[in-house]
Design a protein around this motif. Structure first.
Motif: not given
Length: 92
Positions: A26-44
């Motif tokens: 969920a944290v990853r999805a929220l970061l992607a939604e606000i444009g800080l993380l590409h959806p396919r970015a590595p977990e690191s």
């Protein structure tokens, strides 16, 4: 996005001392939604972007999605959805 809301509901509404850790997906999805993380970015990349978000939001920069960070992420995601609904680009 309903699933993200449900997954974070306990962390957002629970007292800080009793709040469970936020669901990493969920944290990853929220970061992607606000444009800080590409959806396919590595977990690191998640902790780095979480720290970047915390710094921008004026939160303690620790890379941990605690209750305050989760509340701020949820609010930022709502704002991002609203901005996109107006046909405007998200600020970098």
């Amino acid at each position: 996005m309903q699933a993200v809301g449900a997954a974070l509901a306990g962390a957002v509404s629970a007292p800080e001392a009793a709040a469970p850790p936020a669901d990493p997906r969920a944290v990853r999805a929220l970061l992607a939604e606000i444009g800080l993380l590409h959806p396919r970015a590595p977990e690191s990349d998640v902790p780095l972007e979480l720290c970047r978000f915390q710094a921008r939001a004026g939160l303690t920069v620790d890379g941990i999605a605690g209750p305050r960070t989760v509340r701020a992420l949820v609010q930022a995601a709502r704002e991002a959805r609203h901005i996109r609904s107006l046909g405007l680009p998200l600020a970098a």
